[in-house]
Motif scaffolding. Structure first.
Motif, PDB file in Angstrom:
ATOM      1  N   ARG A  39     137.554 -35.958  41.486  1.00 57.64           N
ATOM      2  CA  ARG A  39     137.623 -36.974  40.431  1.00 57.64           C
ATOM      3  C   ARG A  39     136.246 -37.474  40.035  1.00 57.64           C
ATOM      4  O   ARG A  39     136.038 -37.896  38.920  1.00 57.64           O
ATOM      5  CB  ARG A  39     138.514 -38.130  40.864  1.00 57.64           C
ATOM      6  N   VAL A  40     135.272 -37.420  40.939  1.00 59.16           N
ATOM      7  CA  VAL A  40     133.926 -37.858  40.621  1.00 59.16           C
ATOM      8  C   VAL A  40     133.214 -36.813  39.763  1.00 59.16           C
ATOM      9  O   VAL A  40     132.494 -37.148  38.836  1.00 59.16           O
ATOM     10  CB  VAL A  40     133.140 -38.154  41.919  1.00 59.16           C
ATOM     11  N   ALA A  41     133.416 -35.537  40.052  1.00 61.33           N
ATOM     12  CA  ALA A  41     132.737 -34.469  39.323  1.00 61.33           C
ATOM     13  C   ALA A  41     133.097 -34.488  37.842  1.00 61.33           C
ATOM     14  O   ALA A  41     132.256 -34.209  36.990  1.00 61.33           O
ATOM     15  CB  ALA A  41     133.085 -33.122  39.935  1.00 61.33           C
ATOM     16  N   GLU A  42     134.320 -34.824  37.517  1.00 60.10           N
ATOM     17  CA  GLU A  42     134.751 -34.825  36.120  1.00 60.10           C
ATOM     18  C   GLU A  42     134.009 -35.858  35.279  1.00 60.10           C
ATOM     19  O   GLU A  42     133.752 -35.643  34.106  1.00 60.10           O
ATOM     20  CB  GLU A  42     136.259 -35.113  36.063  1.00 60.10           C
ATOM     21  N   ALA A  43     133.643 -36.989  35.880  1.00 61.90           N
ATOM     22  CA  ALA A  43     132.985 -38.065  35.136  1.00 61.90           C
ATOM     23  C   ALA A  43     131.462 -37.939  35.127  1.00 61.90           C
ATOM     24  O   ALA A  43     130.788 -38.729  34.475  1.00 61.90           O
ATOM     25  CB  ALA A  43     133.389 -39.409  35.720  1.00 61.90           C
ATOM     26  N   GLY A  44     130.924 -36.943  35.817  1.00 59.11           N
ATOM     27  CA  GLY A  44     129.470 -36.795  35.916  1.00 59.11           C
ATOM     28  C   GLY A  44     128.760 -36.673  34.590  1.00 59.11           C
ATOM     29  O   GLY A  44     127.702 -37.255  34.387  1.00 59.11           O
ATOM     30  N   ALA A  45     129.332 -35.908  33.658  1.00 63.04           N
ATOM     31  CA  ALA A  45     128.689 -35.728  32.352  1.00 63.04           C
ATOM     32  C   ALA A  45     128.650 -37.026  31.548  1.00 63.04           C
ATOM     33  O   ALA A  45     127.769 -37.217  30.715  1.00 63.04           O
ATOM     34  CB  ALA A  45     129.424 -34.652  31.552  1.00 63.04           C
ATOM     35  N   ALA A  46     129.587 -37.900  31.809  1.00 62.49           N
ATOM     36  CA  ALA A  46     129.631 -39.165  31.081  1.00 62.49           C
ATOM     37  C   ALA A  46     128.777 -40.242  31.732  1.00 62.49           C
ATOM     38  O   ALA A  46     128.267 -41.119  31.038  1.00 62.49           O
ATOM     39  CB  ALA A  46     131.076 -39.659  30.966  1.00 62.49           C
ATOM     40  N   TRP A  79     107.919 -39.572  18.888  1.00 63.11           N
ATOM     41  CA  TRP A  79     108.861 -40.569  19.392  1.00 63.11           C
ATOM     42  C   TRP A  79     109.995 -40.804  18.408  1.00 63.11           C
ATOM     43  O   TRP A  79     111.103 -41.152  18.804  1.00 63.11           O
ATOM     44  CB  TRP A  79     108.182 -41.847  19.860  1.00 63.11           C
ATOM     45  N   GLY A  80     109.763 -40.584  17.117  1.00 62.10           N
ATOM     46  CA  GLY A  80     110.855 -40.672  16.138  1.00 62.10           C
ATOM     47  C   GLY A  80     111.891 -39.580  16.348  1.00 62.10           C
ATOM     48  O   GLY A  80     113.095 -39.819  16.294  1.00 62.10           O
ATOM     49  N   LEU A  81     111.417 -38.363  16.627  1.00 57.19           N
ATOM     50  CA  LEU A  81     112.315 -37.247  16.915  1.00 57.19           C
ATOM     51  C   LEU A  81     113.106 -37.513  18.204  1.00 57.19           C
ATOM     52  O   LEU A  81     114.312 -37.269  18.258  1.00 57.19           O
ATOM     53  CB  LEU A  81     111.523 -35.943  17.027  1.00 57.19           C
ATOM     54  N   ILE A  82     112.417 -38.030  19.205  1.00 59.18           N
ATOM     55  CA  ILE A  82     113.095 -38.396  20.454  1.00 59.18           C
ATOM     56  C   ILE A  82     114.162 -39.449  20.177  1.00 59.18           C
ATOM     57  O   ILE A  82     115.277 -39.379  20.699  1.00 59.18           O
ATOM     58  CB  ILE A  82     112.081 -38.906  21.501  1.00 59.18           C
ATOM     59  N   GLY A  83     113.830 -40.425  19.344  1.00 57.57           N
ATOM     60  CA  GLY A  83     114.791 -41.474  18.997  1.00 57.57           C
ATOM     61  C   GLY A  83     116.014 -40.925  18.281  1.00 57.57           C
ATOM     62  O   GLY A  83     117.149 -41.288  18.611  1.00 57.57           O
ATOM     63  N   LEU A  84     115.812 -40.043  17.321  1.00 57.01           N
ATOM     64  CA  LEU A  84     116.952 -39.460  16.596  1.00 57.01           C
ATOM     65  C   LEU A  84     117.826 -38.610  17.519  1.00 57.01           C
ATOM     66  O   LEU A  84     119.059 -38.698  17.465  1.00 57.01           O
ATOM     67  CB  LEU A  84     116.452 -38.626  15.410  1.00 57.01           C
ATOM     68  N   CYS A  85     117.186 -37.808  18.368  1.00 55.39           N
ATOM     69  CA  CYS A  85     117.960 -37.011  19.340  1.00 55.39           C
ATOM     70  C   CYS A  85     118.699 -37.921  20.308  1.00 55.39           C
ATOM     71  O   CYS A  85     119.845 -37.657  20.688  1.00 55.39           O
ATOM     72  CB  CYS A  85     117.039 -36.064  20.106  1.00 55.39           C
ATOM     73  N   GLY A  86     118.060 -39.005  20.705  1.00 58.77           N
ATOM     74  CA  GLY A  86     118.685 -39.957  21.623  1.00 58.77           C
ATOM     75  C   GLY A  86     119.889 -40.648  21.012  1.00 58.77           C
ATOM     76  O   GLY A  86     120.887 -40.888  21.696  1.00 58.77           O
ATOM     77  N   VAL A  87     119.801 -40.986  19.725  1.00 56.56           N
ATOM     78  CA  VAL A  87     120.951 -41.595  19.038  1.00 56.56           C
ATOM     79  C   VAL A  87     122.128 -40.620  19.069  1.00 56.56           C
ATOM     80  O   VAL A  87     123.257 -40.999  19.399  1.00 56.56           O
ATOM     81  CB  VAL A  87     120.590 -41.986  17.586  1.00 56.56           C
ATOM     82  N   ALA A  88     121.858 -39.359  18.758  1.00 59.38           N
ATOM     83  CA  ALA A  88     122.926 -38.347  18.796  1.00 59.38           C
ATOM     84  C   ALA A  88     123.480 -38.212  20.212  1.00 59.38           C
ATOM     85  O   ALA A  88     124.700 -38.141  20.399  1.00 59.38           O
ATOM     86  CB  ALA A  88     122.395 -37.002  18.299  1.00 59.38           C
ATOM     87  N   TYR A  89     122.601 -38.206  21.206  1.00 56.93           N
ATOM     88  CA  TYR A  89     123.049 -38.071  22.592  1.00 56.93           C
ATOM     89  C   TYR A  89     123.879 -39.283  23.019  1.00 56.93           C
ATOM     90  O   TYR A  89     124.887 -39.137  23.717  1.00 56.93           O
ATOM     91  CB  TYR A  89     121.853 -37.885  23.525  1.00 56.93           C
ATOM     92  N   ALA A  90     123.481 -40.483  22.616  1.00 54.62           N
ATOM     93  CA  ALA A  90     124.246 -41.690  22.962  1.00 54.62           C
ATOM     94  C   ALA A  90     125.661 -41.615  22.390  1.00 54.62           C
ATOM     95  O   ALA A  90     126.628 -42.045  23.035  1.00 54.62           O
ATOM     96  CB  ALA A  90     123.522 -42.936  22.462  1.00 54.62           C
ATOM     97  N   LEU A  91     125.795 -41.051  21.204  1.00 55.06           N
ATOM     98  CA  LEU A  91     127.127 -40.892  20.611  1.00 55.06           C
ATOM     99  C   LEU A  91     127.952 -39.853  21.382  1.00 55.06           C
ATOM    100  O   LEU A  91     129.156 -40.031  21.584  1.00 55.06           O
ATOM    101  CB  LEU A  91     127.006 -40.505  19.134  1.00 55.06           C
ATOM    102  N   VAL A  92     127.293 -38.790  21.838  1.00 54.83           N
ATOM    103  CA  VAL A  92     127.978 -37.780  22.658  1.00 54.83           C
ATOM    104  C   VAL A  92     128.454 -38.407  23.969  1.00 54.83           C
ATOM    105  O   VAL A  92     129.584 -38.179  24.412  1.00 54.83           O
ATOM    106  CB  VAL A  92     127.051 -36.572  22.931  1.00 54.83           C
ATOM    107  N   VAL A  93     127.602 -39.212  24.589  1.00 49.40           N
ATOM    108  CA  VAL A  93     127.969 -39.871  25.852  1.00 49.40           C
ATOM    109  C   VAL A  93     129.158 -40.806  25.637  1.00 49.40           C
ATOM    110  O   VAL A  93     130.088 -40.829  26.449  1.00 49.40           O
ATOM    111  CB  VAL A  93     126.763 -40.638  26.446  1.00 49.40           C
ATOM    112  N   ALA A  94     129.147 -41.553  24.537  1.00 44.45           N
ATOM    113  CA  ALA A  94     130.273 -42.452  24.250  1.00 44.45           C
ATOM    114  C   ALA A  94     131.571 -41.654  24.105  1.00 44.45           C
ATOM    115  O   ALA A  94     132.622 -42.072  24.614  1.00 44.45           O
ATOM    116  CB  ALA A  94     129.989 -43.256  22.985  1.00 44.45           C
ATOM    117  N   ARG A  95     131.489 -40.507  23.447  1.00 47.31           N
ATOM    118  CA  ARG A  95     132.673 -39.664  23.311  1.00 47.31           C
ATOM    119  C   ARG A  95     133.135 -39.141  24.671  1.00 47.31           C
ATOM    120  O   ARG A  95     134.331 -39.121  24.970  1.00 47.31           O
ATOM    121  CB  ARG A  95     132.388 -38.495  22.362  1.00 47.31           C
ATOM    122  N   ARG A  96     132.188 -38.734  25.509  1.00 43.56           N
ATOM    123  CA  ARG A  96     132.538 -38.257  26.851  1.00 43.56           C
ATOM    124  C   ARG A  96     133.175 -39.368  27.688  1.00 43.56           C
ATOM    125  O   ARG A  96     134.108 -39.119  28.446  1.00 43.56           O
ATOM    126  CB  ARG A  96     131.301 -37.733  27.579  1.00 43.56           C
TER     127      ARG A  96
END
Length: 177
Positions: A39-46, A79-96
């Motif tokens: 059960r812990v392994a399943e939540a690791g990506a999130a 740092w702008g590119l990092i920020g844009l990628c991070g915004v996309a990643y934060a949305l992926v994490v929220a979905r996970r």
């Protein structure tokens, strides 16, 4: 470059802390992996992977801002590119977080795993666009984003470690009963 000279010590401290905490997180995850739970392994990506990403981003920002750039514009583009990628990643994490069914996230989980990282990465992206007209304020934006990501990572690492410890203790107590 004179704009970044005053920030040298700040980024040495943040970068060193982020690097050390990445190593510590790997040690903790190795110890937790010694007693795996499905059960812990399943939540690791999130929950676990984003912590390393946030520490890594704080480390990367610290390194990028210590580079002897000829102008602040290339640094801002990075740092702008990092920020844009991070915004996309934060949305992926929220979905996970929403999709996994191992653990029901509480408000604090949503705050530290989705909302605050989104704010930090958005601040990075916005700060990149502010550099030409508001360089000083943009640098404070980058500094606050790096520090926020470091504190998010610390909180999430502690939260995840305590979750593993207490769920293991609860499982061990249940087995003894």
């Amino acid at each position: 470059m004179p704009q970044l000279a005053a920030w040298d010590s700040f980024y040495v401290i943040v970068g060193s802390a982020a690097g050390a905490l990445i190593g510590l997180q790997f040690v903790v995850m190795t110890l937790v992996a010694a007693r795996p739970s499905l059960r812990v392994a399943e939540a690791g990506a999130a929950f676990a992977t984003p912590t390393i990403i946030h520490f890594g981003t704080a480390l990367l920002l610290s390194a990028l801002l210590r580079v002897p750039w000829q102008s602040i514009i290339p640094a801002a583009a990075c740092w702008g590119l990092i920020g844009l990628c991070g915004v996309a990643y934060a949305l992926v994490v929220a979905r996970r977080m929403r999709r996994q069914n191992v653990y029901q996230p509480e408000f604090e989980d949503w705050l530290f795993h989705a909302l605050l990282p989104l704010a930090a990465y958005a601040t990075l992206a916005i700060s990149a666009f502010a550099v030409p007209s508001r360089t000083r304020e943009a640098l404070f934006g980058v500094g606050s984003a790096a520090l926020l990501l470091l504190f998010i990572g610390i909180h999430n690492a502690w939260d995840s470690t305590s979750y593993h410890v207490f769920s293991y203790k609860r499982d061990a107590d249940d087995e003894r009963s």
